[in-house]
Design a protein around this motif. Structure first.
Motif, PDB file in Angstrom:
ATOM      1  N   ARG A  27      45.119  28.200  35.693  1.00  0.00           N
ATOM      2  CA  ARG A  27      44.205  29.352  35.667  1.00  0.00           C
ATOM      3  C   ARG A  27      44.255  30.170  36.959  1.00  0.00           C
ATOM      4  O   ARG A  27      43.960  31.355  36.951  1.00  0.00           O
ATOM      5  CB  ARG A  27      42.777  28.894  35.402  1.00  0.00           C
ATOM      6  N   LYS A  28      44.592  29.541  38.064  1.00  0.00           N
ATOM      7  CA  LYS A  28      44.561  30.239  39.352  1.00  0.00           C
ATOM      8  C   LYS A  28      45.524  31.422  39.380  1.00  0.00           C
ATOM      9  O   LYS A  28      45.095  32.548  39.658  1.00  0.00           O
ATOM     10  CB  LYS A  28      44.840  29.251  40.487  1.00  0.00           C
ATOM     11  N   PRO A  29      46.815  31.242  39.068  1.00  0.00           N
ATOM     12  CA  PRO A  29      47.696  32.413  39.074  1.00  0.00           C
ATOM     13  C   PRO A  29      47.341  33.417  37.981  1.00  0.00           C
ATOM     14  O   PRO A  29      47.547  34.619  38.146  1.00  0.00           O
ATOM     15  CB  PRO A  29      49.097  31.826  38.880  1.00  0.00           C
ATOM     16  N   ALA A  30      46.792  32.933  36.872  1.00  0.00           N
ATOM     17  CA  ALA A  30      46.393  33.848  35.802  1.00  0.00           C
ATOM     18  C   ALA A  30      45.242  34.742  36.266  1.00  0.00           C
ATOM     19  O   ALA A  30      45.229  35.949  35.982  1.00  0.00           O
ATOM     20  CB  ALA A  30      46.004  33.063  34.552  1.00  0.00           C
ATOM     21  N   LEU A  31      44.272  34.182  36.986  1.00  0.00           N
ATOM     22  CA  LEU A  31      43.171  34.990  37.515  1.00  0.00           C
ATOM     23  C   LEU A  31      43.675  35.984  38.556  1.00  0.00           C
ATOM     24  O   LEU A  31      43.271  37.153  38.557  1.00  0.00           O
ATOM     25  CB  LEU A  31      42.087  34.088  38.123  1.00  0.00           C
ATOM     26  N   LEU A  32      44.576  35.536  39.424  1.00  0.00           N
ATOM     27  CA  LEU A  32      45.134  36.443  40.439  1.00  0.00           C
ATOM     28  C   LEU A  32      45.925  37.571  39.779  1.00  0.00           C
ATOM     29  O   LEU A  32      45.791  38.734  40.170  1.00  0.00           O
ATOM     30  CB  LEU A  32      46.005  35.662  41.418  1.00  0.00           C
ATOM     31  N   ALA A  33      46.728  37.254  38.777  1.00  0.00           N
ATOM     32  CA  ALA A  33      47.511  38.285  38.070  1.00  0.00           C
ATOM     33  C   ALA A  33      46.586  39.272  37.362  1.00  0.00           C
ATOM     34  O   ALA A  33      46.835  40.482  37.360  1.00  0.00           O
ATOM     35  CB  ALA A  33      48.469  37.632  37.075  1.00  0.00           C
ATOM     36  N   HIS A  34      45.509  38.762  36.775  1.00  0.00           N
ATOM     37  CA  HIS A  34      44.523  39.630  36.112  1.00  0.00           C
ATOM     38  C   HIS A  34      43.953  40.626  37.123  1.00  0.00           C
ATOM     39  O   HIS A  34      43.840  41.826  36.833  1.00  0.00           O
ATOM     40  CB  HIS A  34      43.416  38.767  35.504  1.00  0.00           C
ATOM     41  N   GLU A  35      43.610  40.144  38.312  1.00  0.00           N
ATOM     42  CA  GLU A  35      43.024  41.019  39.314  1.00  0.00           C
ATOM     43  C   GLU A  35      44.025  42.063  39.803  1.00  0.00           C
ATOM     44  O   GLU A  35      43.673  43.231  39.961  1.00  0.00           O
ATOM     45  CB  GLU A  35      42.476  40.190  40.480  1.00  0.00           C
ATOM     46  N   VAL A  36      45.255  41.656  40.042  1.00  0.00           N
ATOM     47  CA  VAL A  36      46.273  42.606  40.497  1.00  0.00           C
ATOM     48  C   VAL A  36      46.515  43.676  39.433  1.00  0.00           C
ATOM     49  O   VAL A  36      46.698  44.852  39.749  1.00  0.00           O
ATOM     50  CB  VAL A  36      47.579  41.866  40.869  1.00  0.00           C
ATOM     51  N   GLN A  37      46.465  43.282  38.171  1.00  0.00           N
ATOM     52  CA  GLN A  37      46.670  44.241  37.079  1.00  0.00           C
ATOM     53  C   GLN A  37      45.555  45.278  37.045  1.00  0.00           C
ATOM     54  O   GLN A  37      45.798  46.464  36.823  1.00  0.00           O
ATOM     55  CB  GLN A  37      46.736  43.503  35.744  1.00  0.00           C
TER      56      GLN A  37
END
Length: 167
Positions: free
Chosen positions: A150-160
């Motif tokens: 979930r950690k990289p998924a949350l970071l990718a969501h924020e960058v998007q």
């Protein structure tokens, strides 16, 4: 968890969350499958509670890309050190990251990166207190109590949704 809590379960794109609140604010926010998620059996379900509804609405707005900073009142049972770590972490904006060492230095504990990591591992308010924005000094993910995937998924969501702009 504190006595006299209310809870609300709601579904997000990354899985169901359980939110816990008392009269002062949000006490806990956990993915339902998170290893340290408390049982909701010790609290009362309350889908009309204003703090729990605000939490749900803001989390759903976050996942929809409409909200990058939260205003839910917080009331977790934490130590003074955990409070200092939380306060420093809340200053890290969406789509930005920091390291355990940088966070330790920001609270005047320059050698306390392990203590910071332990405090974050016990973070009772996932996403809103954004421990997913903290990386190891070498840029690796480090840990994440809600599951490392979930950690990289949350970071990718924020960058998007909130792309970083360099000044």
């Amino acid at each position: 968890m504190k006595a006299g809590l209310r809870h609300l379960r709601f579904v997000t794109p990354m899985g169901p969350l359980l939110a816990f609140a008392d009269s002062a604010g949000l006490c806990g926010l956990y993915f339902e499958d998170q290893k340290d998620c408390p049982s909701s059996g010790q609290s009362n379900a309350d889908d009309a509670d204003p703090i729990l509804r605000q939490t749900r609405d803001q989390i759903l707005d976050y996942f929809a890309g409409r909200l990058g900073a939260f205003s839910v009142p917080l009331s977790p049972a934490v130590t003074p050190f955990q409070q200092r770590v939380r306060d420093a972490l809340l200053k890290v904006p969406a789509a930005h990251t920091t390291t355990y060492g940088a966070l330790a230095r920001s609270i005047d504990s320059p050698r306390g990166f392990r203590a910071v990591a332990q405090a974050l591992a016990r973070n009772p308010i996932i996403i809103i207190v954004p421990c997913h924005r903290v990386l190891a000094s070498d840029g690796s993910l480090g840990g994440f109590s809600a599951g490392l995937a979930r950690k990289p998924a949350l970071l990718a969501h924020e960058v998007q949704h909130w792309p970083r702009t360099e000044s």
